[in-house]
Write a protein that holds these residues in place. Structure first.
Motif, short mmCIF file in Angstrom:
data_model
loop_
_atom_site.label_atom_id
_atom_site.label_comp_id
_atom_site.label_asym_id
_atom_site.label_seq_id
_atom_site.Cartn_x
_atom_site.Cartn_y
_atom_site.Cartn_z
N PRO A 139 5.83 -8.64 6.91
CA PRO A 139 5.40 -7.75 5.83
C PRO A 139 3.96 -7.98 5.43
N VAL A 140 3.34 -6.92 4.93
CA VAL A 140 1.95 -6.96 4.47
C VAL A 140 1.95 -7.00 2.95
N SER A 141 1.12 -7.86 2.39
CA SER A 141 1.05 -8.00 0.94
C SER A 141 0.44 -6.76 0.30
N ASP A 142 0.86 -6.49 -0.94
CA ASP A 142 0.26 -5.37 -1.67
C ASP A 142 -1.05 -5.76 -2.34
N GLY A 143 -1.47 -7.02 -2.18
CA GLY A 143 -2.76 -7.43 -2.72
C GLY A 143 -3.90 -6.78 -1.95
N ASN A 144 -4.74 -6.02 -2.64
CA ASN A 144 -5.91 -5.34 -2.05
C ASN A 144 -5.52 -4.35 -0.96
N PHE A 145 -4.30 -3.81 -1.02
CA PHE A 145 -3.89 -2.77 -0.06
C PHE A 145 -4.44 -1.43 -0.58
N THR A 146 -5.27 -0.76 0.23
CA THR A 146 -6.03 0.39 -0.25
C THR A 146 -5.46 1.70 0.27
N LEU A 147 -5.84 2.81 -0.38
CA LEU A 147 -5.41 4.13 0.05
C LEU A 147 -5.95 4.49 1.44
N PRO A 148 -7.24 4.19 1.79
CA PRO A 148 -7.70 4.48 3.15
C PRO A 148 -6.86 3.78 4.22
N THR A 149 -6.45 2.56 3.95
CA THR A 149 -5.58 1.86 4.90
C THR A 149 -4.25 2.60 5.03
N ALA A 150 -3.73 3.06 3.92
CA ALA A 150 -2.47 3.81 3.94
C ALA A 150 -2.62 5.10 4.74
N GLN A 151 -3.75 5.79 4.62
CA GLN A 151 -3.95 7.04 5.36
C GLN A 151 -3.99 6.79 6.86
N VAL A 152 -4.59 5.67 7.28
CA VAL A 152 -4.63 5.34 8.71
C VAL A 152 -3.22 5.09 9.24
N ILE A 153 -2.44 4.36 8.46
CA ILE A 153 -1.07 4.06 8.90
C ILE A 153 -0.25 5.34 9.04
N CYS A 154 -0.30 6.23 8.05
CA CYS A 154 0.47 7.47 8.10
C CYS A 154 0.06 8.32 9.29
N ALA A 155 -1.25 8.41 9.56
CA ALA A 155 -1.73 9.19 10.70
C ALA A 155 -1.27 8.58 12.01
N GLU A 156 -1.35 7.25 12.12
CA GLU A 156 -0.92 6.59 13.35
C GLU A 156 0.55 6.80 13.64
N LEU A 157 1.37 6.83 12.61
CA LEU A 157 2.82 7.02 12.78
C LEU A 157 3.22 8.47 12.93
N GLY A 158 2.25 9.38 12.91
CA GLY A 158 2.58 10.80 12.99
C GLY A 158 3.29 11.30 11.77
N CYS A 159 2.98 10.73 10.62
CA CYS A 159 3.70 11.02 9.39
C CYS A 159 2.85 11.77 8.36
N GLY A 160 1.82 12.46 8.82
CA GLY A 160 1.02 13.23 7.88
C GLY A 160 0.09 12.34 7.08
N LYS A 161 0.06 12.57 5.77
CA LYS A 161 -0.85 11.82 4.90
C LYS A 161 -0.09 10.99 3.88
N ALA A 162 -0.79 9.96 3.38
CA ALA A 162 -0.18 9.11 2.36
C ALA A 162 -0.14 9.86 1.03
N VAL A 163 1.02 9.87 0.41
CA VAL A 163 1.15 10.53 -0.90
C VAL A 163 1.48 9.51 -1.99
N SER A 164 1.84 8.30 -1.60
CA SER A 164 2.18 7.30 -2.61
C SER A 164 2.00 5.91 -2.03
N VAL A 165 1.27 5.06 -2.75
CA VAL A 165 1.11 3.65 -2.38
C VAL A 165 1.65 2.82 -3.54
N GLN A 166 2.63 2.01 -3.24
CA GLN A 166 3.27 1.22 -4.28
C GLN A 166 3.33 -0.24 -3.85
N GLY A 167 3.65 -1.08 -4.79
CA GLY A 167 3.82 -2.50 -4.49
C GLY A 167 4.99 -3.06 -5.25
N HIS A 168 4.96 -4.34 -5.43
CA HIS A 168 5.91 -5.03 -6.30
C HIS A 168 7.32 -5.05 -5.76
#
Length: 881
Positions: free
Chosen positions: A157-186
């Motif tokens: 697992p990846v920590s939610d510390g300093n996890f950014t929206l641009p990183t989330a957008q890259v992950i969603c695009a790589e997985l063929g899942c469109g765009k990130a609409v929600s980034v959560q932690g905890h």
């Protein structure tokens, strides 16, 4: 031919003489997949890309290929050129990896040459599906969940510390899942999580995949975190309102769906949906949703997605959405919104406590906008468009009482939620009892109101109900999915419930993604296939929907694009028969083998022993028609379920209409059958009824557990079902009292008979003794010096002689006027206290006087005389003074 080729001598020789290219690492890639980590396997030799034959391609080979590409682990090895035939040379005819190698070059393999000249063709090109470097785990599908990356040995697992929206957008695009609409932690790490990814990803958002993003090690190789990063990707990523080519706070609603801007069809577009859009854009609240022609041109620019918002969501894509069976779009029927434009603008507030008078409901166009914080939802119906009606107010979700609840009320709910037309207004907690307050009772909607809480009612929170009376609705947009088969679980004809009826689904052009989503939704594994070799299905039914094409971002069939709903969307020979990976022989609803009791249930009642009768047949639950339904049939049902005696045979869907098949009609029982299956009835599934005629029962008891000997076999000894119900207890008490009364009467009768015999045996002796004593005493000139002595003048403490009747004596004696001296105080009268004849006397002969009782005593053999009296009777000498 292919099998012979694989077993040819050439293949065996290759196996024995395989070589490794000395010092050369074959460059590898995957082509024509959905993303970099799946596709046709290609290797580069002498500057030219070629393919690999799949004759020996195995999981171990695929695992090495995924590892070499940094794509995690192999999750699939589709064959026969699944990703399409390649072009150019076929460089490898054989590979033999152990699974631990770093590259394919490290494996044993055939000589590198173009094998097309040796009868190898591209129809057998190898393919692989890898998990990738990153994945989302623990969510509703592959496009939401906890962010994890593959280390080469395990997912971390990846920590939610300093996890950014641009990183989330890259992950969603790589997985063929469109765009990130929600980034959560905890999401707290489990104690068993031995590792946390020791790097921080610093993507800029334009990178093609996460593994090429810049990384910064955490100090000391560890990270400080509060939990795991949570990510939700969606094909729906942006929304805007367009007027004359510019984005404003009013206009046509458009969404960015999988990278393309599309206008939304106005079908089921509600004020609640519009309110979410206005808030999301910072445009205040929705004023109206005007109709009319708009700017969209061309059917391919229109999305038929239907959103079902409550009005309080932060983003439009956070609302439940259905796409399956989207309506045909016609020009000008696009959704539009007019927002207030000022988020701080004060709008007229709804009166929470005063309902509109009956008949005064204004039309939606002329009524002033009313800003209301209340929310509406349907719960426990398996769909946003069916379930128990609940309203959020003052921070609490509450229900509506079913008093006066009808289709007019249900129509308002369905329209308000964008769920089409009302099919059914259910009562008696059909979808289960709710909790919390009961907000409304005796609702009296006309059917034209825009919000259910504006309908006339006695007042907010005013009711005389309990939650067993909670109201529910089933709207036309309610959807359900099932497989129908005689002998298989997770394999059969695919059917969807729509517009109140089960109908089949057309199989064109179902691909692996669509079948995978269907199987997952039914709990039958995550893969399957469409069986095209089954024969034509018997019977007629709707064929509701065709052209289903699911996307990876979809988490259920309802979110998949398709053709519109039609009664006959395809021909009967195109009905879909699905076989999922989790298919298995069918047993029964709970366990194998099935007992009759397990194939019968009651639903919709207020207890386990009341409700709509449902039977299990052909892999699904169905109902029983109320034609000829009587107390005899109800008695069999109650006894079969261990619910005591039948109190009522309930017709006409009193407990709410069912949703499945109507399996039985014309059931005729004698009332003594051990199972409903033993009763006469029409053939299974042959009925001319509707669900408004579903039969029900009310039984007297609480369900009991029948003992079993072997699995699914009932013992022959019946417990007494329902014996501890109120009628059973009363019967036990009355029976016990009657038994006691009978025992007492029999005992008294026996004692009376014994007394009669005793009286008869002593009769002569007693009478003779009395006469003799009287005669003796009357002839004496002097008394005995005791109170028993008689004189001509009665002395003190003397009574007149009383008549002593004796049972069975002649009437002359009974009428004698001679006197009998009274007894002493400690004589016969005092001994009467302990006698049990006080009760027997009246029972034996109510006509006899009380004086007869002193002749007999309670002790056996006691004649009632003391020693002095016995002496007077001549048993001992008499002395005179």
């Amino acid at each position: 031919m292919a099998l012979g080729r694989r077993l040819s001598l050439r293949g065996l020789c290759v196996l024995l003489l395989g070589t490794v290219v000395g010092g050369q690492v074959l460059e590898l890639r995957l082509k024509d997949g959905a993303h970099r980590c799946e596709g046709r396997v290609e290797v580069k030799h002498q500057g030219e890309w070629g393919t690999v034959d799949d004759g020996s391609w195995s999981w171990k080979d695929a695992s090495v290929a995924c590892r070499q590409l940094g794509c995690g682990v192999a999750v699939g090895i589709p064959q026969e050129a699944y990703f399409g035939p390649g072009v150019g040379p076929i460089w490898l005819s054989y590979t033999s990896c152990e699974g631990v190698e770093s590259t394919v070059s490290d494996c044993r393999h055939s000589n590198i040459k173009d094998y097309r000249n040796d009868s190898y063709i591209h129809d057998w090109d190898a393919g692989v599906v890898c998990s990738g470097f990153v994945r989302l785990a623990g969510g509703d599908g592959p496009c939401s969940g906890r962010v994890e990356v593959y280390s080469g040995e395990a997912w971390i697992p990846v920590s939610d510390g300093n996890f950014t929206l641009p990183t989330a957008q890259v992950i969603c695009a790589e997985l063929g899942c469109g765009k990130a609409v929600s980034v959560q932690g905890h999401e707290l790490f489990r104690e068993s999580d031995g590792q946390v990814w020791a790097e921080e990803f610093r993507c800029e958002g334009e990178e093609p995949e996460l593994r090429v993003c810049p990384r910064v090690p955490y100090p000391g190789g560890t990270c400080h975190h509060s939990g795991a990063a949570q990510l939700v990707c969606s094909a729906y990523s942006e929304v805007r309102l367009m007027t004359n080519g510019s984005s404003q706070c009013e206009g046509q609603v458009e969404m960015n769906i999988s990278g393309r801007w599309r206008a939304l069809c106005a079908s089921h577009w509600t004020l609640a949906n519009a309110n979410v859009v206005c808030r999301q854009l910072g445009c205040g609240v929705a004023i109206s949703t005007p109709g009319g022609p708009h700017l969209a041109e061309g059917g391919d620019q229109i999305s038929t997605a239907r959103f079902h918002c409550s009005g309080a969501e932060s983003f439009l894509w956070s609302c439940p959405v259905t796409v399956l069976g989207g309506p045909d779009y016609f020009h000008g029927n696009t959704a539009s919104v007019i927002c207030s434009g000022n988020q701080t603008q004060v709008l007229p507030q709804c009166d929470h406590f005063v309902s509109e008078p009956a008949g005064s409901a204004a039309s939606e166009e002329s009524a002033p906008y009313c800003s209301d914080s209340r929310q509406l939802r349907l719960v426990d119906g398996g769909s946003p468009c069916a379930g128990r009606v609940e309203i959020l107010d003052q921070g609490s979700w509450g229900t509506i009482c079913d008093d006066g609840w009808d289709l007019d009320d249900a129509r308002v709910v369905c329209r308000q939620l964008g769920c089409g037309e009302a099919l059914n207004a259910t009562g008696s907690a059909h979808f289960g009892a709710g909790s919390g307050p009961i907000w409304l009772d005796d609702l009296n909607c006309t059917g034209n109101e825009s919000q259910v809480w504006t309908c006339p009612s006695p007042g907010w929170g005013q009711h005389d109900c309990r939650h067993k009376e909670d109201a529910g609705v089933i709207c036309s947009e309610f959807l359900a999915l099932r497989m129908v088969s005689e002998d298989q679980q997770c394999a059969g004809w695919l059917e969807v419930f729509y517009n109140g009826t089960w109908g089949s689904v057309c199989r064109s052009p179902m691909d692996d993604v669509t079948v995978s989503i269907i199987c997952s939704q039914l709990g039958c594994g995550d893969s399957g296939s469409v069986n095209t070799s089954v024969g034509l299905r018997e019977g007629s039914r709707p064929r509701w929907v065709d052209l289903i094409q699911c996307r990876k971002t979809d988490t259920s069939l309802w979110q998949c694009p398709s053709g519109p709903w039609k009664y006959s969307s395809c021909s009967p020979k195109e009905e879909a028969y699905i076989s999922c990976a989790g298919s298995r022989p069918k047993s029964c609803p709970t366990a194998a083998p099935c007992t009759d009791r397990e194939k019968l249930q009651l639903r919709g009642g207020d207890s386990e022993c009341s409700g709509r009768v449902e039977v299990w047949h052909s892999g699904s639950w169905g109902t029983v028609c109320d034609d000829s339904w009587s107390l005899a049939e109800a008695e069999v049902v109650c006894q079969q379920l261990g619910c005591g005696q039948a109190l009522e045979a309930v017709p006409a869907a009193t407990f709410g209409p069912g949703n499945g098949s109507i399996w039985l009609d014309g059931v005729r029982c004698g009332g003594r059958e051990s199972s409903l299956w033993d009763c006469a009835a029409e053939p299974w599934g042959q009925s001319d009824c509707k669900h408004e005629e579903d039969a029900g029962v009310r039984c007297s008891g609480v369900r009991t557990t029948l003992p079993t000997t072997t699995a699914g076999t009932r013992t022959t000894s019946n417990s007494l079902p329902g014996i501890f119900s109120l009628p059973g207890v009363l019967c036990l008490i009355l029976g016990a009292l009657l038994f006691l009364v009978i025992i007492i009467l029999v005992t008294q009768l026996l004692r009376w008979r014994a007394e009669r015999r005793a009286l008869s045996s002593y009769e002569d002796a007693l009478a003779e003794a009395v006469y003799e004593e009287l005669d003796y005493r009357l002839t004496q000139k002097e008394g005995l010096g005791s109170p028993d002595q008689r004189t001509d003048v009665p002395a003190e403490n003397y009574d007149d002689a009383e008549e002593v009747p004796v049972p069975g004596t002649p009437p002359a004696f009974q009428g004698s006027e001679e006197e009998v001296p009274p007894e002493k105080d400690d004589g016969v009268r005092s001994s009467q206290t302990g006698s049990c004849l006080n009760f027997s006397r009246e029972a034996a002969d109510p006509g006899e006087g009380e004086e007869s009782l002193w002749l007999l005593q309670g002790k056996k053999g006691d004649t009632g005389y003391d020693d002095a009296e016995l002496s007077a009777l001549g048993t001992s000498p008499v002395t005179f003074s």
